[in-house]
Structure formats: structure tokens, C-alpha cells
Design a protein around this motif. Sequence first.
Motif, PDB file in Angstrom:
ATOM      1  N   GLN A  48       9.848  11.081  -2.504  1.00  0.00           N
ATOM      2  CA  GLN A  48       9.463  10.034  -1.561  1.00  0.00           C
ATOM      3  C   GLN A  48      10.174   8.744  -1.969  1.00  0.00           C
ATOM      4  O   GLN A  48      10.540   8.570  -3.135  1.00  0.00           O
ATOM      5  CB  GLN A  48       7.949   9.812  -1.563  1.00  0.00           C
ATOM      6  CG  GLN A  48       7.136  11.016  -1.131  1.00  0.00           C
ATOM      7  CD  GLN A  48       7.221  11.262   0.361  1.00  0.00           C
ATOM      8  OE1 GLN A  48       7.079  10.339   1.164  1.00  0.00           O
ATOM      9  NE2 GLN A  48       7.451  12.515   0.741  1.00  0.00           N
ATOM     10  N   LEU A  85      10.186   4.355  -1.471  1.00  0.00           N
ATOM     11  CA  LEU A  85       9.546   3.115  -1.042  1.00  0.00           C
ATOM     12  C   LEU A  85      10.608   2.024  -1.080  1.00  0.00           C
ATOM     13  O   LEU A  85      11.125   1.697  -2.154  1.00  0.00           O
ATOM     14  CB  LEU A  85       8.381   2.772  -1.976  1.00  0.00           C
ATOM     15  CG  LEU A  85       7.529   1.554  -1.629  1.00  0.00           C
ATOM     16  CD1 LEU A  85       6.608   1.872  -0.458  1.00  0.00           C
ATOM     17  CD2 LEU A  85       6.696   1.120  -2.841  1.00  0.00           C
ATOM     18  N   SER A 105       8.822   3.425   4.059  1.00  0.00           N
ATOM     19  CA  SER A 105       8.370   4.394   3.066  1.00  0.00           C
ATOM     20  C   SER A 105       8.287   5.761   3.723  1.00  0.00           C
ATOM     21  O   SER A 105       8.067   5.876   4.934  1.00  0.00           O
ATOM     22  CB  SER A 105       7.006   3.999   2.480  1.00  0.00           C
ATOM     23  OG  SER A 105       6.003   3.999   3.485  1.00  0.00           O
ATOM     24  N   SER A 132       0.846  -1.193   0.000  1.00  0.00           N
ATOM     25  CA  SER A 132       0.000   0.000   0.000  1.00  0.00           C
ATOM     26  C   SER A 132       0.881   1.243   0.000  1.00  0.00           C
ATOM     27  O   SER A 132       1.873   1.315   0.731  1.00  0.00           O
ATOM     28  CB  SER A 132      -0.913   0.038   1.231  1.00  0.00           C
ATOM     29  OG  SER A 132      -1.802  -1.067   1.254  1.00  0.00           O
ATOM     30  N   PHE A 133       0.531   2.216  -0.835  1.00  0.00           N
ATOM     31  CA  PHE A 133       1.233   3.497  -0.846  1.00  0.00           C
ATOM     32  C   PHE A 133       0.443   4.481  -1.696  1.00  0.00           C
ATOM     33  O   PHE A 133      -0.503   4.113  -2.406  1.00  0.00           O
ATOM     34  CB  PHE A 133       2.665   3.363  -1.385  1.00  0.00           C
ATOM     35  CG  PHE A 133       2.756   2.942  -2.834  1.00  0.00           C
ATOM     36  CD1 PHE A 133       2.778   3.873  -3.862  1.00  0.00           C
ATOM     37  CD2 PHE A 133       2.817   1.597  -3.163  1.00  0.00           C
ATOM     38  CE1 PHE A 133       2.861   3.481  -5.188  1.00  0.00           C
ATOM     39  CE2 PHE A 133       2.896   1.184  -4.495  1.00  0.00           C
ATOM     40  CZ  PHE A 133       2.914   2.138  -5.503  1.00  0.00           C
ATOM     41  N   GLU A 134       0.832   5.738  -1.625  1.00  0.00           N
ATOM     42  CA  GLU A 134       0.229   6.790  -2.438  1.00  0.00           C
ATOM     43  C   GLU A 134       1.331   7.562  -3.155  1.00  0.00           C
ATOM     44  O   GLU A 134       2.443   7.693  -2.642  1.00  0.00           O
ATOM     45  CB  GLU A 134      -0.595   7.756  -1.583  1.00  0.00           C
ATOM     46  CG  GLU A 134      -1.863   7.143  -1.005  1.00  0.00           C
ATOM     47  CD  GLU A 134      -2.692   8.142  -0.218  1.00  0.00           C
ATOM     48  OE1 GLU A 134      -2.157   9.247   0.083  1.00  0.00           O
ATOM     49  OE2 GLU A 134      -3.853   7.840   0.100  1.00  0.00           O
ATOM     50  N   VAL A 189       6.906  -4.068   1.844  1.00  0.00           N
ATOM     51  CA  VAL A 189       7.412  -2.725   2.082  1.00  0.00           C
ATOM     52  C   VAL A 189       8.127  -2.709   3.423  1.00  0.00           C
ATOM     53  O   VAL A 189       7.532  -2.975   4.468  1.00  0.00           O
ATOM     54  CB  VAL A 189       6.263  -1.693   2.072  1.00  0.00           C
ATOM     55  CG1 VAL A 189       6.802  -0.312   2.429  1.00  0.00           C
ATOM     56  CG2 VAL A 189       5.582  -1.664   0.709  1.00  0.00           C
TER      57      VAL A 189
END
Length: 259
Positions: A209, A211, A221, A21-23, A218
Motif C-alpha cells: 500500500q 500513502l 492512499s 488517517s490510515f490503516e 494525505v
Amino acid sequence: MLTVDNLTVAYGERVALRQVSFELQTGQILAVIGPNGAGKSTLIRALSGVIPLQSGTINWDKQDLDALPEHERARLVAVVPQARSLPGAATGWQTVLLGRTPYLDWLGHVSDKDERLVREAMERTSTLDLAERAIGELSGGEQQRLLLARALAQSTPLLLLDEPTTHLDLHYQISLLNLVQSLVHSDPQPLGALVVLHDLNLVARYADQVLLRVGGQVRASGSVDAVLSPDILSEAYQIPLEVLRRPGGGWPVILPTYQ
């Protein structure tokens, strides 16, 4: 904005990505790092729709990318792949023109706008001199720059770049990443860029950013300073690493600690 939620991908019984999960905000470069076998290229393939998801969702501005027809997804996501499989007889111009495929009608008619965007993409990547040359005659670095031009001609808000500096000398590594940075930060229509990189010093210089992936998951992050720490990196890469801070600020420098 790209939103990835609980993404899981498996090859048979082997899970390559587990609940990722990430943005990624528009106007940012997200660097994906990690040791070999961490699933970095698999993540690119999953985001671009090349491989199916076992579970999870991928959304761009609340649009479910997996629910879109292929040509509509290709208007949102462009990929600069790691492996090149370009037809050797095609010219540089024909290669970059492929980026306009999602916009062509069913007869494949190329408009003046398509040709203008191809030319602009080649000018931006310093490949216009390769327009009439056959792909089979070009070096790996020249082919890599044409792949970036093809992605730019695709006119998408999201760029996925899988080790784009591979086969490039230092001059073109910096030139390419400067271009990506200008597109993301300064373009009248800002982009989001997810870039897989191995060179941690390029990550420190260009990423907004980071990751960090280890073993399909992950590990960390966040900001460059938060992820590129000696403890986190040394554990992930299984080698002692030192992160040097420049006097007066600036991006950090990562070096192995020789013992």
C-alpha cells in the motif's frame, strides 16, 4: 493492525500533519512517499511517541499507544531512524543489544534469550562481523544495517523505517528491503511495516500500500497501481513523470518525462 485516526501534529503554530488517517494491516508494507517537507519523518516521530499529538489517536490492535507506558509501547513499535546518533565508542553488539532494553529487569540483566535474539538479528542483517567493531569506525551503510538489527532485536509487531536505504549501496538497498519484505510476508509471526522511501521504483517493487503526502496532508492512499499514476505523481512532485507497465505484468517503472 495499526489504525491512525485524524492525527494532527504542530510545531508551535505550524501544523506539520493535519487530520491524517490510515490503516496498516499486519502482513503489509505501507510506503509513505511525497516531496520534501511533506511531514513523512514527522509521521514516524508521532507514531513512535517522540513528539506529542495535537489531536487524533494511534491504536495497535485497539490499544491506544499514547496511553501506554514507554517500555510497553517499545514492545509494540520499533524504529529505524533516518538520523544516526549512535555512540562512537559502542560496539556493534552493544548497539543491537539496546533493542532488548524494553525487556530487561530494573538491574539491566541480559538473559540468554536476549543474547540469542541479538545474534539472530545480526545474522539476518549480515552484521555479525561488526559485533566487536566500534561504531565510530563504521560506514554510514554499516551503521544503518545495525539500526535495522537493533529494531529486529526489539521483537515488535510494528516496524517504522525512516528512509532505511539512505547511505546504502544498491546491493544492500535490495538486501534490506528483501529482508523487510520477508519479515512482513513470510515470518511465522507476520509484522506490519511503515517505510518512508524517496525512490519511487523501490516503492513500486516492495510496497503493498502507498500513502502519498503533500503539504502535511494525505494526497492519495491505496494500492501501488492506484497511487503511482502519472497524473497523481506529476502533480505531487511538480515534474512530468511517466509510469511504464511491464509486458506480462510485474511492478511498474517510474521515469521523468524529459521535454
